[in-house]
Design an enzyme around this catalytic site. Structure first.
Site, PDB file in Angstrom:
ATOM      1  N   ASP A 186     -14.182   4.670   0.502  1.00 37.47           N
ATOM      2  CA  ASP A 186     -14.787   4.189   1.739  1.00 37.47           C
ATOM      3  C   ASP A 186     -15.727   5.193   2.376  1.00 37.47           C
ATOM      4  O   ASP A 186     -16.611   4.813   3.146  1.00 37.47           O
ATOM      5  CB  ASP A 186     -13.692   3.814   2.744  1.00 37.47           C
ATOM      6  CG  ASP A 186     -13.046   2.471   2.447  1.00 37.47           C
ATOM      7  OD1 ASP A 186     -13.547   1.753   1.569  1.00 37.47           O
ATOM      8  OD2 ASP A 186     -12.033   2.146   3.093  1.00 37.47           O
ATOM      9  N   TYR A 209       0.377 -13.623   0.136  1.00 40.37           N
ATOM     10  CA  TYR A 209       0.920 -13.377  -1.209  1.00 40.37           C
ATOM     11  C   TYR A 209       2.147 -12.479  -1.089  1.00 40.37           C
ATOM     12  O   TYR A 209       2.270 -11.691  -0.143  1.00 40.37           O
ATOM     13  CB  TYR A 209      -0.121 -12.761  -2.144  1.00 40.37           C
ATOM     14  CG  TYR A 209      -0.835 -11.534  -1.642  1.00 40.37           C
ATOM     15  CD1 TYR A 209      -0.247 -10.261  -1.704  1.00 40.37           C
ATOM     16  CD2 TYR A 209      -2.134 -11.631  -1.129  1.00 40.37           C
ATOM     17  CE1 TYR A 209      -0.913  -9.134  -1.268  1.00 40.37           C
ATOM     18  CE2 TYR A 209      -2.807 -10.493  -0.693  1.00 40.37           C
ATOM     19  CZ  TYR A 209      -2.190  -9.257  -0.756  1.00 40.37           C
ATOM     20  OH  TYR A 209      -2.863  -8.145  -0.316  1.00 40.37           O
ATOM     21  N   ARG A 251       0.827  -1.207   0.000  1.00 39.26           N
ATOM     22  CA  ARG A 251       0.000   0.000   0.000  1.00 39.26           C
ATOM     23  C   ARG A 251       0.865   1.264   0.000  1.00 39.26           C
ATOM     24  O   ARG A 251       0.557   2.252  -0.666  1.00 39.26           O
ATOM     25  CB  ARG A 251      -0.941  -0.008   1.206  1.00 39.26           C
ATOM     26  CG  ARG A 251      -1.947   1.127   1.219  1.00 39.26           C
ATOM     27  CD  ARG A 251      -2.839   1.036   2.438  1.00 39.26           C
ATOM     28  NE  ARG A 251      -3.686  -0.132   2.385  1.00 39.26           N
ATOM     29  CZ  ARG A 251      -4.900  -0.165   1.843  1.00 39.26           C
ATOM     30  NH1 ARG A 251      -5.399   0.931   1.295  1.00 39.26           N
ATOM     31  NH2 ARG A 251      -5.619  -1.266   1.850  1.00 39.26           N
TER      32      ARG A 251
END
Length: 392
Positions: A287, A209, A106
């Site tokens: 969001d 991952y 991120r």
């Protein structure tokens, strides 16, 4: 509508806010981003950029930068939790060869977006804590330091606890889903390939991952439980609690969990999609408008879609800002509601208990053998949606 003389304030320097700032600035608008933190940064979390989100990054000319600092996903592998035996492999290279999926830190995505926005002329103001927002033809943002700002348009990209959302909607009560999630990043000593590994157990699952150059692994561990947990990404927990909760996970999952030395825990809450995404000259995206559970990896991708469509709607409008914002909500809301519902329904598939788990896993395995293309393509309506094409 020409955006050249438009003065826009965006609240929040996250994925959606920065992408919107860049898209709007490249269309000529004067854009200021307000960020309450002392730096534009994100810590310790990975995310998946799926093709629908990637189409926006490609349109913003950021695909190559993303590819350089992330892992291109080759497959999704479902495994049983006990020894990590493979149940189903969804080969993306073979059955979705025209699409690209990426695993990205991120912080790297935020850096790419922030650098591009600043290079384009976006003003990013740090340490700007928003107290409240008033929607008007000329909206006003009130800051904690007593200052005020606004412009021709204010965009609330300020996340779950959005001040802009509170200005446009009645405050709704989210409810605890009965699930919590831990996030951690560990070294990739196991040499996991560029695949999403999903370890499925009774009432819980673990996703792993690789990130960056493959030297790190992102972990997301979800567990069903009655005990309420606080909502928020950065609430620290004892790694021993995570290992205790997943003590029956063996194989690679056990090895990955044994490496965790720092972990965050948060409760998963369902928030309603906002009824009103705009009033006057205030709009919501990401969001702030539609929080979603993480089970389809669509939070960041939907925010990227919102950013592009909002900029596109403003540019296409001939009737001014209110008409453009109405068109934006009309283009986005039904799709977002459908994706949020899909994410809410998806977790149970990984949490089956005996005696249902064994036959369900056999059905999955058979589906992968008999109709792999269909298994890979079951969510094409999400991943092949491209908002950068006209009419989407």
């Amino acid at each position: 509508m020409t955006l050249t003389d438009l003065n826009i304030t965006i609240i929040g320097a996250g994925i959606g806010g920065l992408a919107a700032a860049l898209a709007l600035r490249r269309r000529g608008a004067q854009v200021t981003v307000l960020e309450q933190a002392e730096a534009v940064s994100e810590v310790g979390a990975g995310l998946q950029i799926t093709p629908n989100g990637l189409s926006v990054l490609r349109a913003l000319d950021l695909h190559d930068e993303l590819a350089w600092c992330s892992q291109r996903a080759k497959a999704v592998v479902l495994r049983s939790h006990g020894q990590g035996r493979e149940v189903l492999r969804l080969d993306l290279d073979q059955y979705a060869a025209d699409l690209r999926y990426y695993f990205v830190h991120r912080a790297d995505l935020i850096r790419i977006l922030a650098n591009a926005a600043r290079d384009a002329g976006v003003q990013v103001r740090l340490l700007q804590k928003v107290q409240r927002v008033e929607w008007n033809p000329k909206p006003v943002v009130y800051l904690a330091n007593g200052a005020q700002c606004g412009g021709d348009l204010v965009i609330g990209a300020d996340g779950l606890h959005s001040k802009a959302r509170k200005a446009l909607n009645q405050v709704g009560q989210p409810f605890f889903t009965g699930q919590v999630a831990w996030r951690a990043i560990v070294p990739n000593h196991a040499k996991l390939p560029a695949e999403a590994q999903v370890f499925m157990g009774p009432g819980q699952h673990l996703v792993a991952y690789p990130l960056r150059d493959g030297s790190l692994v992102n972990l997301v561990a979800v567990q069903e439980r009655r005990a309420w947990a606080e909502e928020g990404w950065h609430i620290k927990d004892d790694p021993a609690n995570l290992r205790r909760a997943f003590s029956k996970f063996g194989g690679q999952a056990h090895g990955l969990l044994s490496q965790v030395d720092e972990v965050a825990l948060w409760g998963l809450f369902r928030h309603p999609v906002a009824s009103h995404w705009h009033m006057g000259a205030v709009a919501l995206l990401g969001d702030a408008a539609h929080p979603t559970l993480p089970f389809m990896a669509q939070g960041g991708n939907l925010a990227l879609e919102d950013a592009w469509v909002l900029a596109d709607a403003l540019e296409d409008s001939s009737g001014g800002i209110p008409e453009a914002l109405a068109a934006y909500q009309l283009r986005r809301r039904d799709r977002v509601v459908k994706v949020v519902r899909a994410a809410s329904r998806n977790a149970w598939k990984y949490h089956l208990r005996a005696p249902l788990s064994w036959p369900a896993h056999q059905i999955l395995k058979l589906g992968g053998q008999v109709a792999p293309q269909r298994m890979v393509g079951q969510f094409d309506w999400i991943y092949r949606h491209d908002v950068t094409k006209s009419g989407e």
